[in-house]
Design an enzyme around this catalytic site. Structure first.
Site, PDB file in Angstrom:
ATOM      1  N   GLY A  10       0.913  -1.148   0.000  1.00 27.19           N
ATOM      2  CA  GLY A  10       0.000   0.000   0.000  1.00 27.19           C
ATOM      3  C   GLY A  10       0.932   1.172   0.000  1.00 27.19           C
ATOM      4  O   GLY A  10       1.781   1.281   0.861  1.00 27.19           O
ATOM      5  N   THR A  11       0.805   2.044  -0.911  1.00 25.05           N
ATOM      6  CA  THR A  11       2.000   2.773  -1.342  1.00 25.05           C
ATOM      7  C   THR A  11       1.702   4.139  -1.873  1.00 25.05           C
ATOM      8  O   THR A  11       0.564   4.452  -2.184  1.00 25.05           O
ATOM      9  CB  THR A  11       2.569   1.969  -2.530  1.00 25.05           C
ATOM     10  OG1 THR A  11       3.093   0.783  -2.049  1.00 25.05           O
ATOM     11  CG2 THR A  11       3.599   2.726  -3.301  1.00 25.05           C
TER      12      THR A  11
END
Lengths: 205, 261
Positions: A10-11
């Site tokens: 998750g970025t």
């Protein structure tokens, strides 16, 4: 329970073209649910000397696809007897991401420099579309910075302006997105090579 | 199109001819599985849910040809993520195609079509695919994909002029296909189609300028009322002389009524 959650990057990832190359950047947080499995991840993965990919989505999926593409590119480059084109790398990613679209959770930005077309940024979002853009963002954190990007981006920025732009954008996203954080990893890819920097703690804009 | 190597998926896992049949455990497969919900027991490559999508495409016949219009945005759910995508494709000098739905599938379709057109040029027999032929081909492709529960998640309009006649056809992801003097996909079918049809109620087809204005008006209505639309658009006009692609252009919106509220 976090052991049952898939490991995800998750970025926030980002890449910008400039005259003579590209600047790419990413945060460094990998999560399993809400536990931070790795706080110093390197999401900027080389697939060739002057071609990198920024990975978002499932950590396993993106690493697997990136490994496959790196192998294909190395082979292709030997056959070609010259550095591969960034577009070729992007197309290889797209082929895997489109074919296995229902199985994969992978949003990838491919960016690099080649002698034919200079700096280029391609985005392969989930679903397997391939698109070239002057700059691209991806990952869960990207949602929070679309406004900032729309307001701030100017075409024709210099290398240092691009680095500042990327660093500021990533910093903003990392603050607001729980799935992004850690340090900012930047890389500038040009004909001369790849220059990597890390912005941590007080260095963050 | 995939080379016909393996048998269709629902026969996979059955007995190889001459071999002892050892049934596989339910849900097991030799293709690596991901985290996709509901994708167990399905082979790779099925579009079960569209990702980056395009909204309405409009088509209208006019006296002298046909025109298509579509906005230039690729939506990622509700996010207008890619704002410079062209959804109109010039297939050859007599045909254009406009697609809504999943844009990765549209890119795949575009590659198939481009290769087909190249192969046909290589034949060098002076013939090129007519719009009607392309429409028919596309119907077969989309219907067969849906029959394998692996659709190309697109609704497509094909417009062209061939042999002096203009053609406007529709095919969707189920393989439903028809022709009409005016067509619209997505939201356009509800909002634009009535406007287009009203213009066609007269004896003759509208002129090129009238048609162009009407399409722009319809796109404006869609911009007002379709939450996944955008105010940048392209128009493709096909006449006997060939294909002209205009765009990207920007729509002007009228918000005067806001002051009345």
């Amino acid at each position: 329970e976090w052991t049952a959650e898939p490991v995800s990057t998750g970025t926030t990832i980002m890449a910008v073209e400039f005259e003579g190359g590209v600047v790419i950047g990413a945060d460094s947080r990998t999560t399993t649910g809400s536990y931070i499995a790795n706080r110093v991840t390197d999401k900027l993965t080389p697939v060739h000397d002057r071609i990198f990919c920024c990975r978002s989505g499932s950590a396993a999926d993106t690493q697997a696809v990136a490994d496959a593409v790196a192998y294909q590119l190395a082979f292709h480059s030997v056959e070609l007897e010259e550095p591969p084109r960034v577009r070729t790398a992007a197309r290889l990613f797209q082929q895997s991401c489109y074919r296995y679209r229902e199985e994969l959770s992978a949003g990838i930005i491919v960016a690099g420099w080649d002698p034919r077309r200079g700096g280029q940024v391609y985005v392969v979002p989930m679903g397997g579309l391939l698109l070239r853009q002057p700059f691209a963002v991806g990952g869960s954190g990207s949602s929070y910075i679309y406004g900032f990007l729309d307001a701030t981006f100017q075409p024709g920025m210099s290398r240092s302006q691009c680095q500042e732009f990327v660093a500021r954008a990533l910093a903003l996203a990392m603050v607001r997105d729980g799935s992004s954080g850690g340090v900012i990893r930047l890389a500038a890819i040009t004909e001369e090579g790849v220059e990597r920097t890390v912005l941590a703690g007080s260095d963050l804009p | 199109m995939e080379a016909g190597a393996a048998p269709p998926p629902f026969w996979a896992g059955g007995p190889a001819p001459g071999q002892t049949y050892i049934p596989r455990a339910w849900g097991q497969s030799d293709i690596p599985r991901g985290t996709g919900i509901g994708s167990a027991a399905l082979p790779a490559g099925r579009t079960l849910s569209p990702m980056v999508t395009g909204t309405s495409v409009l088509g209208l016949k006019f006296s002298g040809g046909v025109m298509l219009a579509a906005d230039t945005v690729g939506s990622y759910g509700s996010l207008a993520r890619f704002r410079g995508i062209s959804r109109l494709l010039k297939v050859n000098d007599s045909t254009v195609l406009g697609a809504s739905g999943d844009l990765a599938d549209f890119q795949h379709l575009r590659q198939l079509l481009e290769q087909m057109v190249i192969d046909e040029e290589l034949l060098g027999d002076g013939h090129s695919y007519s719009p009607r032929a392309l429409h028919s081909w596309l119907t077969r492709v989309l219907y067969n994909r849906r029959s394998k529960i692996n659709p190309l998640w697109n609704t497509v309009l094909i417009a062209g002029v061939y042999g002096g006649e203009s053609f406007l056809g529709y095919v969707d992801m189920l393989g439903v296909a028809y022709e009409a003097p005016s067509l619209a996909t997505g939201f356009g079918a509800y909002l634009a189609q009535p406007l287009l049809r009203a213009a066609l109620e007269r004896d003759q087809l509208p002129s090129r300028e009238e048609a162009r204005e009407l399409l722009e008006r319809c796109l404006r209505v869609l911009y007002y009322r379709d939450a996944r639309s955008f105010n940048r658009y392209e128009v493709a006009v096909v006449t006997e002389k060939g294909v002209e692609l205009e765009g990207p252009l920007t729509l002007e919106a009228n918000w005067d009524i806001a002051h009345l509220v």
